[in-house]
Scaffold this motif. Structure first.
Motif, short mmCIF file in Angstrom:
data_model
loop_
_atom_site.label_atom_id
_atom_site.label_comp_id
_atom_site.label_asym_id
_atom_site.label_seq_id
_atom_site.Cartn_x
_atom_site.Cartn_y
_atom_site.Cartn_z
N SER A 41 0.83 -1.21 0.00
CA SER A 41 0.00 0.00 0.00
C SER A 41 0.87 1.26 0.00
CB SER A 41 -0.91 -0.02 1.23
OG SER A 41 -1.59 1.18 1.38
N ALA A 57 1.80 4.60 -2.85
CA ALA A 57 1.94 6.04 -2.61
C ALA A 57 3.27 6.54 -3.17
CB ALA A 57 1.82 6.35 -1.12
N ASN A 112 -3.59 6.14 2.08
CA ASN A 112 -4.79 6.30 2.90
C ASN A 112 -5.00 5.17 3.90
OD1 ASN A 112 -5.57 4.33 1.01
ND2 ASN A 112 -7.69 5.01 1.05
N LYS A 113 -4.07 4.24 3.98
CA LYS A 113 -4.24 3.09 4.87
C LYS A 113 -4.49 3.56 6.30
CE LYS A 113 -2.09 -1.25 6.16
NZ LYS A 113 -0.91 -2.08 6.00
N LEU A 151 -7.05 5.22 7.32
CA LEU A 151 -7.89 6.41 7.37
C LEU A 151 -9.34 6.07 7.72
CD1 LEU A 151 -7.65 9.46 6.91
CD2 LEU A 151 -8.25 9.08 4.54
N ASN A 152 -9.84 4.96 7.20
CA ASN A 152 -11.24 4.61 7.44
C ASN A 152 -11.42 3.43 8.39
OD1 ASN A 152 -12.31 6.59 5.71
ND2 ASN A 152 -11.73 5.35 3.95
N SER A 182 -4.79 8.37 12.46
CA SER A 182 -4.07 7.61 11.45
C SER A 182 -2.99 8.50 10.86
CB SER A 182 -5.03 7.15 10.35
OG SER A 182 -5.54 8.27 9.65
N PRO A 228 -2.37 9.29 7.65
CA PRO A 228 -2.84 10.30 6.70
C PRO A 228 -3.64 11.43 7.36
CG PRO A 228 -3.88 8.17 6.28
CD PRO A 228 -2.85 7.96 7.32
N ALA A 229 -4.52 11.10 8.28
CA ALA A 229 -5.32 12.15 8.92
C ALA A 229 -4.45 13.07 9.76
CB ALA A 229 -6.41 11.52 9.78
N ILE A 267 -3.21 12.64 -0.17
CA ILE A 267 -3.52 11.34 0.39
C ILE A 267 -3.92 10.45 -0.80
CG2 ILE A 267 -4.97 10.01 1.94
CD1 ILE A 267 -5.29 12.58 3.62
N HIS A 302 -5.13 7.13 -2.66
CA HIS A 302 -5.97 5.98 -2.41
C HIS A 302 -5.16 4.73 -2.75
CE1 HIS A 302 -9.67 3.79 -1.80
NE2 HIS A 302 -9.37 3.09 -2.89
N THR A 303 -4.74 4.01 -1.70
CA THR A 303 -3.84 2.87 -1.89
C THR A 303 -4.44 1.56 -1.40
OG1 THR A 303 -2.77 3.22 0.24
CG2 THR A 303 -1.77 4.30 -1.68
#
Length: 149
Positions: free
Chosen positions: A16, A20, A117-118, A120-121, A130, A132-133, A145, A147-148
């Protein structure tokens, strides 16, 4: 004049994070920017390494030697070159990922910080934060960020 002259990207060696790196490298190539690839690490406690070496016996060589972060940035640098980036620096930075990336971005006067983005959600990311955040909140430069996941 290019929008970005210096791009920093973080990697932890996961597929991931290498995605990036690929995106950051392509962007750096398009912008004729310098790409700085970073891998944060926390040094091993010497006592823990010694205890593990005692338990591993002949296999102790597996926990000694080069810092794995060096291998990670070397692999990432090769990927960046394959993606077209020509000016690439590889750095290992001691410390937690977000703090290390922010410090490095400031140190090299980066125009852009790229992270995957790993997390992030994820539930853990929402509760504890996280990479990214936290990077997006704390960076003083632009943050991409990717999307990976």
């Amino acid at each position: 004049m290019s929008a970005y002259n210096k791009v920093v990207v973080g990697t932890d060696g996961s597929e991931s994070s290498y995605r990036a790196v690929d995106r950051a490298a392509a962007l750096a190539a398009d912008e004729s920017a310098t790409l700085v690839i970073a891998c944060a690490y926390v040094p091993a406690d010497p006592r823990a390494v010694s205890q593990a070496a005692d338990q591993l016996g002949d296999d102790a060589y597996q926990i000694r030697g080069d810092n794995p972060a060096e291998d990670i940035v070397r692999t990432a640098k090769d990927r960046a070159a394959a993606a077209g980036a020509s000016a690439v620096e590889a750095r290992t930075v001691k410390g937690a990922p977000v703090e290390s990336l922010i410090k490095l971005a400031n140190e090299v006067e980066a125009d852009l910080l790229v992270v995957g983005n790993k997390g992030l959600n994820s539930l853990t990311g929402r509760l504890l934060g996280s990479v990214p955040a936290d990077a997006a909140r704390r960076a003083v430069c632009d943050v991409l960020i990717v999307h990976t996941t």
